[in-house]
Design a protein around this motif. Structure first.
Motif, PDB file in Angstrom:
ATOM      1  N   GLN A 182       3.747   4.600  -7.407  1.00 55.30           N
ATOM      2  CA  GLN A 182       3.679   3.768  -6.197  1.00 55.30           C
ATOM      3  C   GLN A 182       2.582   2.806  -6.543  1.00 55.30           C
ATOM      4  O   GLN A 182       2.962   1.399  -6.376  1.00 55.30           O
ATOM      5  CB  GLN A 182       2.851   4.482  -5.033  1.00 55.30           C
ATOM      6  CG  GLN A 182       3.831   5.452  -4.473  1.00 55.30           C
ATOM      7  CD  GLN A 182       3.274   5.996  -3.004  1.00 55.30           C
ATOM      8  OE1 GLN A 182       1.750   5.469  -2.731  1.00 55.30           O
ATOM      9  NE2 GLN A 182       4.220   6.415  -2.278  1.00 55.30           N
ATOM     10  N   TYR A 183       1.612   2.932  -7.510  1.00 58.29           N
ATOM     11  CA  TYR A 183       0.769   1.872  -7.990  1.00 58.29           C
ATOM     12  C   TYR A 183       1.552   1.109  -9.023  1.00 58.29           C
ATOM     13  O   TYR A 183       1.526  -0.265  -8.712  1.00 58.29           O
ATOM     14  CB  TYR A 183      -0.502   2.604  -9.089  1.00 58.29           C
ATOM     15  CG  TYR A 183      -1.493   3.183  -8.162  1.00 58.29           C
ATOM     16  CD1 TYR A 183      -2.021   2.542  -6.682  1.00 58.29           C
ATOM     17  CD2 TYR A 183      -1.913   4.424  -8.231  1.00 58.29           C
ATOM     18  CE1 TYR A 183      -3.055   3.047  -6.257  1.00 58.29           C
ATOM     19  CE2 TYR A 183      -2.845   4.911  -7.630  1.00 58.29           C
ATOM     20  CZ  TYR A 183      -3.578   4.246  -6.447  1.00 58.29           C
ATOM     21  OH  TYR A 183      -4.471   4.892  -5.678  1.00 58.29           O
ATOM     22  N   ARG A 184       2.460   1.276  -9.693  1.00 60.11           N
ATOM     23  CA  ARG A 184       3.308   0.675 -10.515  1.00 60.11           C
ATOM     24  C   ARG A 184       4.110  -0.430  -9.921  1.00 60.11           C
ATOM     25  O   ARG A 184       4.537  -1.318 -10.533  1.00 60.11           O
ATOM     26  CB  ARG A 184       3.950   1.421 -11.747  1.00 60.11           C
ATOM     27  CG  ARG A 184       3.007   2.060 -12.629  1.00 60.11           C
ATOM     28  CD  ARG A 184       3.867   3.070 -13.525  1.00 60.11           C
ATOM     29  NE  ARG A 184       2.995   3.793 -14.438  1.00 60.11           N
ATOM     30  CZ  ARG A 184       2.892   4.814 -14.806  1.00 60.11           C
ATOM     31  NH1 ARG A 184       3.791   5.779 -14.484  1.00 60.11           N
ATOM     32  NH2 ARG A 184       2.057   5.364 -15.807  1.00 60.11           N
ATOM     33  N   GLN A 185       4.608   0.314  -8.628  1.00 56.38           N
ATOM     34  CA  GLN A 185       5.591  -0.682  -7.889  1.00 56.38           C
ATOM     35  C   GLN A 185       4.660  -1.585  -7.160  1.00 56.38           C
ATOM     36  O   GLN A 185       5.353  -2.670  -6.663  1.00 56.38           O
ATOM     37  CB  GLN A 185       6.394   0.436  -6.996  1.00 56.38           C
ATOM     38  CG  GLN A 185       7.343   1.094  -7.532  1.00 56.38           C
ATOM     39  CD  GLN A 185       7.953   2.040  -6.410  1.00 56.38           C
ATOM     40  OE1 GLN A 185       8.811   1.489  -5.407  1.00 56.38           O
ATOM     41  NE2 GLN A 185       7.885   3.240  -6.398  1.00 56.38           N
ATOM     42  N   GLY A 186       3.338  -1.578  -7.126  1.00 54.70           N
ATOM     43  CA  GLY A 186       2.524  -2.633  -6.662  1.00 54.70           C
ATOM     44  C   GLY A 186       1.897  -2.295  -5.605  1.00 54.70           C
ATOM     45  O   GLY A 186       0.916  -3.143  -5.250  1.00 54.70           O
TER      46      GLY A 186
ATOM     47  N   ILE B 135       0.774  -1.181   0.040  1.00 52.05           N
ATOM     48  CA  ILE B 135       0.001   0.034   0.062  1.00 52.05           C
ATOM     49  C   ILE B 135       0.861   1.199  -0.102  1.00 52.05           C
ATOM     50  O   ILE B 135       2.154   1.147   0.149  1.00 52.05           O
ATOM     51  CB  ILE B 135      -0.972   0.059   1.281  1.00 52.05           C
ATOM     52  CG1 ILE B 135      -0.147   0.102   2.565  1.00 52.05           C
ATOM     53  CG2 ILE B 135      -1.996  -1.205   1.196  1.00 52.05           C
ATOM     54  CD1 ILE B 135      -1.043   0.086   3.797  1.00 52.05           C
ATOM     55  N   GLY B 136       0.250   2.284  -0.217  1.00 51.00           N
ATOM     56  CA  GLY B 136       1.058   3.692  -0.294  1.00 51.00           C
ATOM     57  C   GLY B 136       0.490   4.631   0.607  1.00 51.00           C
ATOM     58  O   GLY B 136      -0.807   4.762   1.173  1.00 51.00           O
ATOM     59  N   PHE B 137       1.391   5.631   0.999  1.00 50.05           N
ATOM     60  CA  PHE B 137       0.957   6.944   1.768  1.00 50.05           C
ATOM     61  C   PHE B 137       1.513   8.291   0.794  1.00 50.05           C
ATOM     62  O   PHE B 137       2.930   8.049   0.664  1.00 50.05           O
ATOM     63  CB  PHE B 137       1.413   6.946   3.043  1.00 50.05           C
ATOM     64  CG  PHE B 137       1.261   8.440   3.552  1.00 50.05           C
ATOM     65  CD1 PHE B 137       0.113   8.508   4.311  1.00 50.05           C
ATOM     66  CD2 PHE B 137       2.261   9.114   3.778  1.00 50.05           C
ATOM     67  CE1 PHE B 137      -0.142   9.921   4.710  1.00 50.05           C
ATOM     68  CE2 PHE B 137       2.120  10.306   4.392  1.00 50.05           C
ATOM     69  CZ  PHE B 137       0.938  10.826   5.078  1.00 50.05           C
ATOM     70  N   ILE B 138       0.902   8.885   0.963  1.00 44.45           N
ATOM     71  CA  ILE B 138       1.375  10.316  -0.072  1.00 44.45           C
ATOM     72  C   ILE B 138       0.879  11.547   0.888  1.00 44.45           C
ATOM     73  O   ILE B 138      -0.371  11.857   1.164  1.00 44.45           O
ATOM     74  CB  ILE B 138       0.914  10.591  -1.254  1.00 44.45           C
ATOM     75  CG1 ILE B 138       1.260   9.438  -2.354  1.00 44.45           C
ATOM     76  CG2 ILE B 138       1.172  12.069  -1.776  1.00 44.45           C
ATOM     77  CD1 ILE B 138       0.804   9.533  -3.594  1.00 44.45           C
ATOM     78  N   GLY B 139       1.826  12.409   1.230  1.00 39.76           N
ATOM     79  CA  GLY B 139       1.771  13.342   2.220  1.00 39.76           C
ATOM     80  C   GLY B 139       1.782  14.608   1.379  1.00 39.76           C
ATOM     81  O   GLY B 139       2.457  14.640   0.392  1.00 39.76           O
TER      82      GLY B 139
ATOM     83  N   PRO C  78       1.789  -7.790   9.535  1.00 41.59           N
ATOM     84  CA  PRO C  78       3.088  -7.138   9.981  1.00 41.59           C
ATOM     85  C   PRO C  78       4.058  -7.473   8.808  1.00 41.59           C
ATOM     86  O   PRO C  78       5.146  -6.650   8.697  1.00 41.59           O
ATOM     87  CB  PRO C  78       3.508  -8.097  10.970  1.00 41.59           C
ATOM     88  CG  PRO C  78       2.292  -8.679  11.623  1.00 41.59           C
ATOM     89  CD  PRO C  78       1.390  -8.936  10.495  1.00 41.59           C
ATOM     90  N   GLU C  79       3.851  -8.055   7.852  1.00 39.20           N
ATOM     91  CA  GLU C  79       4.627  -7.952   6.594  1.00 39.20           C
ATOM     92  C   GLU C  79       4.257  -7.205   5.386  1.00 39.20           C
ATOM     93  O   GLU C  79       4.952  -7.175   4.418  1.00 39.20           O
ATOM     94  CB  GLU C  79       4.800  -9.727   6.022  1.00 39.20           C
ATOM     95  CG  GLU C  79       5.001 -10.654   7.145  1.00 39.20           C
ATOM     96  CD  GLU C  79       6.420 -10.173   7.780  1.00 39.20           C
ATOM     97  OE1 GLU C  79       7.363 -10.053   7.067  1.00 39.20           O
ATOM     98  OE2 GLU C  79       6.567 -10.459   8.928  1.00 39.20           O
ATOM     99  N   ILE C  80       3.381  -6.287   5.625  1.00 33.90           N
ATOM    100  CA  ILE C  80       2.761  -5.427   4.460  1.00 33.90           C
ATOM    101  C   ILE C  80       4.012  -4.371   4.056  1.00 33.90           C
ATOM    102  O   ILE C  80       4.495  -3.974   5.090  1.00 33.90           O
ATOM    103  CB  ILE C  80       1.477  -4.762   4.798  1.00 33.90           C
ATOM    104  CG1 ILE C  80       0.885  -4.344   3.499  1.00 33.90           C
ATOM    105  CG2 ILE C  80       1.548  -3.757   5.839  1.00 33.90           C
ATOM    106  CD1 ILE C  80      -0.786  -3.762   3.920  1.00 33.90           C
ATOM    107  N   LYS C  81       4.094  -4.156   2.833  1.00 32.40           N
ATOM    108  CA  LYS C  81       5.222  -3.115   2.314  1.00 32.40           C
ATOM    109  C   LYS C  81       4.265  -1.778   2.112  1.00 32.40           C
ATOM    110  O   LYS C  81       3.188  -1.796   1.549  1.00 32.40           O
ATOM    111  CB  LYS C  81       5.674  -3.835   1.021  1.00 32.40           C
ATOM    112  CG  LYS C  81       6.715  -2.633   0.513  1.00 32.40           C
ATOM    113  CD  LYS C  81       7.283  -2.973  -0.738  1.00 32.40           C
ATOM    114  CE  LYS C  81       8.628  -2.337  -1.079  1.00 32.40           C
ATOM    115  NZ  LYS C  81       9.126  -2.657  -2.573  1.00 32.40           N
ATOM    116  N   ILE C  82       4.726  -0.754   2.605  1.00 35.32           N
ATOM    117  CA  ILE C  82       4.090   0.534   2.639  1.00 35.32           C
ATOM    118  C   ILE C  82       5.154   1.631   2.021  1.00 35.32           C
ATOM    119  O   ILE C  82       6.257   1.693   2.505  1.00 35.32           O
ATOM    120  CB  ILE C  82       3.851   0.854   4.133  1.00 35.32           C
ATOM    121  CG1 ILE C  82       3.231  -0.140   4.954  1.00 35.32           C
ATOM    122  CG2 ILE C  82       3.228   2.257   4.095  1.00 35.32           C
ATOM    123  CD1 ILE C  82       2.897   0.433   6.229  1.00 35.32           C
TER     124      ILE C  82
END
Length: 338
Positions: free
Chosen positions: A207-211, A151-155, A178-182
């Motif tokens: 970020q979407y293209r990275q998964g 998942i992603g975060f954009i501030g 716990p293993e999720i990639k952010i």
């Protein structure tokens, strides 16, 4: 409107009691930050609260809302309001706080309300929200719904307030997985970062293209770029979602915005104006969290098909556990003090 008027919450910290003998039909004045009332986010929520008060409460029809686009204009507006018999002056967002602080000594009898920032002066009511709680909750939602475990975060602007969103979001996601990639990024380091949807869209597409298949934005008007990116289809295997911020933004792109982390800004504005009318205005710092709907997640007709009954039960259980303290939520503000 009914929800705005009924959402009354009075969880407070560091309170000073200061009576304000309001005249009949007090004049209420509000200064929005540079994003303006059409940001579909924080400023719009404050503006809607003001409009609700204007229509439903006995305040002066001379009450005003102004977008202060430039710093020089901002101080001029504050002076004009202070000299214009405003019973209270609202300052919306973090960008106006320095100008307010600089002018407070000149107008010690003027009552100010700062929303989303804190100034510890005897004539100021500072209203803040538990972004850590709200972001943690939508972080758990993102992890529950992610199909890629990324998942992603954009501030928007890289400041402590937005780092607070980021920290809570990451912790919530890892509470579920716990293993999720952010993936995490910021639009910029200046106030222009709040209104640069083109840059936010570029970051989101990357970020979407990275998964990542879900991205939470805390970027003000720039967040619209995240929504646009989620809608694009090129080189994207899984369906992409975005999470809105501050206001309920689900309606902007139904079926693409998974949910929104909301703040009770509109209700805060209405309730504070009501306190002026009732002669019960209080200064000091007031903080609102999940318990009193100061922050929450948005579930409505625009996103209801995206959640199962099992999802809803799990989310509600997590929310209640945060409120009771069963689930501890890390707060970036506490971390930087260590």
């Amino acid at each position: 409107m009914k929800n705005i008027l009924s959402s009354i919450f009075f969880l407070s910290m560091s309170l000073h009691t200061q009576s304000i003998h309001a005249a009949p039909n007090p004049k209420i004045c509000m200064i929005l930050d540079k994003a303006g009332k059409d940001d579909r986010s924080f400023n719009q929520a404050a503006y809607e609260g003001f409009q609700t008060a204007l229509k439903t409460l006995p305040i002066s029809k001379e009450s005003k809302v102004i977008d202060a686009k430039e710093d020089a204009q901002l101080k001029q507006v504050i002076r004009s309001f202070a000299k214009g018999n405003c019973a209270v002056i609202f300052s919306i967002g973090i960008n106006n706080a320095d100008a307010i602080k600089a002018l407070i000594p000149t107008y010690p009898q003027q009552k100010f309300v700062l929303i989303d920032s804190i100034i510890n002066e005897k004539n100021v009511r500072s209203i803040v929200y538990r972004e850590d709680q709200g972001a943690f909750l939508v972080g758990t939602i993102a992890a529950i719904k992610s199909k890629t475990n990324e998942i992603g975060f954009i501030g928007g602007m890289d400041i402590p307030l937005i780092r607070r969103f980021e920290t809570g979001y990451k912790a919530g996601a890892k509470y579920i997985n716990p293993e999720i990639k952010i993936l995490s990024a910021f639009v910029g380091i200046s106030i222009e970062a709040w209104n640069n949807p083109t840059k936010a869209q570029e970051i989101a597409l990357n970020q979407y293209r990275q998964g990542a298949d879900i991205i939470f934005h805390a970027a003000g008007g720039s967040g619209l770029g995240v929504f646009n990116a989620a809608e694009k289809k090129e080189n994207l295997k899984h369906k992409k979602y975005a999470i809105g911020c501050d206001s309920n933004q689900n309606w902007i792109k139904p079926g693409i915005i998974l949910t929104s982390m909301t703040k009770g800004v509109a209700a805060t504005v209405v309730n504070t104006i009501q306190s002026v009318i009732d002669d019960k205005f209080m200064t000091g710092t007031h903080s609102y969290g999940l318990e009193h709907d100061g922050v929450n997640w948005a579930f409505d007709s625009y996103n209801e098909k995206l959640f199962t009954e099992k999802d809803l039960e799990k989310i509600e259980r997590i929310k209640n556990d945060i409120i009771t303290g069963k689930i501890p939520v890390p707060d970036y503000y506490n971390e930087v003090k260590k």
